[in-house]
Motif scaffolding. Structure first.
Motif, short mmCIF file in Angstrom:
data_model
loop_
_atom_site.label_atom_id
_atom_site.label_comp_id
_atom_site.label_asym_id
_atom_site.label_seq_id
_atom_site.Cartn_x
_atom_site.Cartn_y
_atom_site.Cartn_z
N THR A 69 38.91 121.63 -14.36
CA THR A 69 39.57 120.45 -14.91
C THR A 69 40.06 119.52 -13.81
N MET A 70 40.68 120.09 -12.80
CA MET A 70 41.21 119.28 -11.71
C MET A 70 40.09 118.60 -10.93
N LEU A 71 39.02 119.33 -10.65
CA LEU A 71 37.90 118.75 -9.90
C LEU A 71 37.23 117.62 -10.70
N GLY A 72 36.96 117.89 -11.96
CA GLY A 72 36.31 116.88 -12.79
C GLY A 72 37.16 115.63 -12.95
N THR A 73 38.45 115.83 -13.19
CA THR A 73 39.36 114.70 -13.35
C THR A 73 39.47 113.90 -12.05
N ALA A 74 39.56 114.61 -10.92
CA ALA A 74 39.65 113.92 -9.62
C ALA A 74 38.41 113.10 -9.35
N LEU A 75 37.24 113.61 -9.68
CA LEU A 75 36.00 112.87 -9.46
C LEU A 75 35.92 111.62 -10.34
N VAL A 76 36.36 111.75 -11.58
CA VAL A 76 36.37 110.59 -12.47
C VAL A 76 37.34 109.53 -11.95
N MET A 77 38.53 109.96 -11.53
CA MET A 77 39.49 109.00 -10.97
C MET A 77 38.95 108.37 -9.69
N GLY A 78 38.32 109.18 -8.85
CA GLY A 78 37.73 108.64 -7.64
C GLY A 78 36.66 107.62 -7.94
N SER A 79 35.86 107.87 -8.97
CA SER A 79 34.83 106.91 -9.38
C SER A 79 35.46 105.58 -9.78
N GLY A 80 36.53 105.65 -10.58
CA GLY A 80 37.20 104.42 -10.99
C GLY A 80 37.75 103.64 -9.81
N CYS A 81 38.32 104.35 -8.84
CA CYS A 81 38.89 103.68 -7.67
C CYS A 81 37.80 103.04 -6.81
N VAL A 82 36.69 103.73 -6.65
CA VAL A 82 35.58 103.19 -5.85
C VAL A 82 35.01 101.94 -6.52
N LEU A 83 34.79 102.02 -7.82
CA LEU A 83 34.24 100.86 -8.53
C LEU A 83 35.26 99.72 -8.59
N ASN A 84 36.54 100.06 -8.60
CA ASN A 84 37.58 99.05 -8.49
C ASN A 84 37.46 98.31 -7.15
N ASN A 85 37.23 99.07 -6.08
CA ASN A 85 37.01 98.46 -4.76
C ASN A 85 35.78 97.55 -4.77
N TYR A 86 34.73 98.02 -5.43
CA TYR A 86 33.49 97.25 -5.49
C TYR A 86 33.71 95.91 -6.19
N LEU A 87 34.36 95.94 -7.33
CA LEU A 87 34.56 94.72 -8.11
C LEU A 87 35.59 93.78 -7.48
N ASP A 88 36.53 94.34 -6.74
CA ASP A 88 37.61 93.52 -6.17
C ASP A 88 37.33 93.08 -4.73
N ARG A 89 36.13 93.33 -4.23
CA ARG A 89 35.91 93.11 -2.79
C ARG A 89 36.12 91.66 -2.37
N ASP A 90 35.81 90.71 -3.24
CA ASP A 90 36.02 89.31 -2.87
C ASP A 90 37.50 88.98 -2.80
N MET A 91 38.30 89.56 -3.71
CA MET A 91 39.73 89.32 -3.69
C MET A 91 40.41 90.06 -2.54
N ASP A 92 39.88 91.23 -2.20
CA ASP A 92 40.49 92.04 -1.15
C ASP A 92 40.42 91.35 0.22
N THR A 93 39.45 90.48 0.42
CA THR A 93 39.36 89.78 1.70
C THR A 93 40.52 88.80 1.89
N LYS A 94 41.23 88.48 0.79
CA LYS A 94 42.31 87.49 0.85
C LYS A 94 43.69 88.12 1.00
N MET A 95 43.76 89.46 0.97
CA MET A 95 45.05 90.13 1.03
C MET A 95 45.16 90.95 2.32
#
Length: 316
Positions: A69-95
């Motif tokens: 449960t912990m491994l699966g949940t951590a991987l799903v959360m990690g996926s969300g964070c990585v894709l969050n980075n992907y989608l926010d990359r243009d905004m992240d250059t401004k902060m």
């Protein structure tokens, strides 16, 4: 699942100059991939998933199931964070706090990051489905979809409601842990969801006040940016005050003992007190220091609440 949510689906076509103009930061390492998954967020949310699993188990713990449960949940959360980075990359250059990350700095290519996030999500959801149960996997998929597409790609760029919308996905980890044991959504799952849902807006708005000018420069319509800090502080108090009785419900429904009950009251009321003090800090460095203190307390509150929750869980 916490760092919250006009959508631009053609973000790949944005000018690459900001990536190309950065100096060479050396070869890509495994640490770059770890940081993309935001280990701090994974750690704090894993504590809540562990707490949900433990409360549902009542000290009768299936340790192998807990590991899966912990491994699966951590991987799903990690996926969300990585894709969050992907989608926010243009905004992240401004902060300032994000512009040197591996993606906005140009150290990693957007395509690599996108596939990294997708693969983590597939492995995580599949692991929950095959090794835990379908309900846990379904919750993982719902949380991932809500965080990536509804929060990050849509509301985060368009609405002051983004923090509230992002709280839905951020409240999923303890429910995954709980449902890994109970196999259904009952009162315990709903209470755990409500605790995390109510915790997130005041936690993130404190960060928003502290980093308000950075969010303004990046174009994020965060509540303090759009409505100001006074309105934001009022909103923070509303959530914290409601969180106090909701957190007590775990005792009312017999999941934990009276020690948790009193600890939840004291910690919740102190958080409300900190929020009230914010009205005396109305500008400049004092307000920033207040926001920093409140933000740090919110992290400690959640961690300590779930540790006490685990230790005071009523045995079956």
């Amino acid at each position: 699942m916490k760092d919250q949510l006009s959508v631009n689906l053609t973000v790949d076509s944005l000018p690459a100059a900001s990536e190309a103009e950065h100096v060479d930061q050396g070869p890509v390492t495994w640490r770059d991939f770890v940081q993309l998954a935001k280990p701090g967020i994974i750690f704090s949310n894993s504590i809540t998933a562990f707490g949900g699993f433990w409360v549902a188990s009542g000290w009768q713990v299936n340790w192998l199931q807990l590991l899966f449960t912990m491994l699966g949940t951590a991987l799903v959360m990690g996926s969300g964070c990585v894709l969050n980075n992907y989608l926010d990359r243009d905004m992240d250059t401004k902060m300032a706090r994000t512009q040197n990350r591996a993606l906005p700095s140009g150290k990693l290519s957007p395509q690599v990051v996108m596939w990294y996030g997708i693969i983590l999500g597939i492995i995580g959801v599949s692991g929950l489905w095959l090794l835990v149960n379908p309900l846990a996997a379904l919750l993982g998929m719902i949380g991932l979809f809500a965080y990536v597409w509804i929060y990050t790609a849509w509301f985060k760029r368009t609405s002051v409601w983004s923090t509230v919308v992002g709280s839905f996905s951020g409240a999923i980890p303890p429910v995954i842990g709980y449902c890994a044991v109970r196999h259904d959504i009952d009162a315990g799952a709903i209470i755990l969801f409500a605790i995390l849902f109510l915790w997130q807006p005041p936690h993130f708005w404190a960060l928003g006040i502290r980093r308000m000018e950075e969010y303004r420069a990046a174009g994020f319509p965060l509540l303090p940016v759009v409505k100001g800090t006074y309105v934001t502080k009022i909103s923070m108090i509303r959530y914290v005050v409601l969180l106090v009785p909701v957190s007590m419900l775990l005792y009312v429904y017999g999941y934990v003992n009276v020690i948790y009950f009193y600890a939840a009251i004291v910690m919740g009321l102190y958080w409300a007190y900190l929020c009230m003090k914010g009205f005396k800090k109305t500008e400049g460095e004092e307000e920033v220091l207040w926001a920093k203190k409140t933000f740090i307390y919110s992290i400690n509150y959640l961690t300590l609440l779930f540790i006490i929750m685990v230790l005071t869980t009523v045995a079956k």
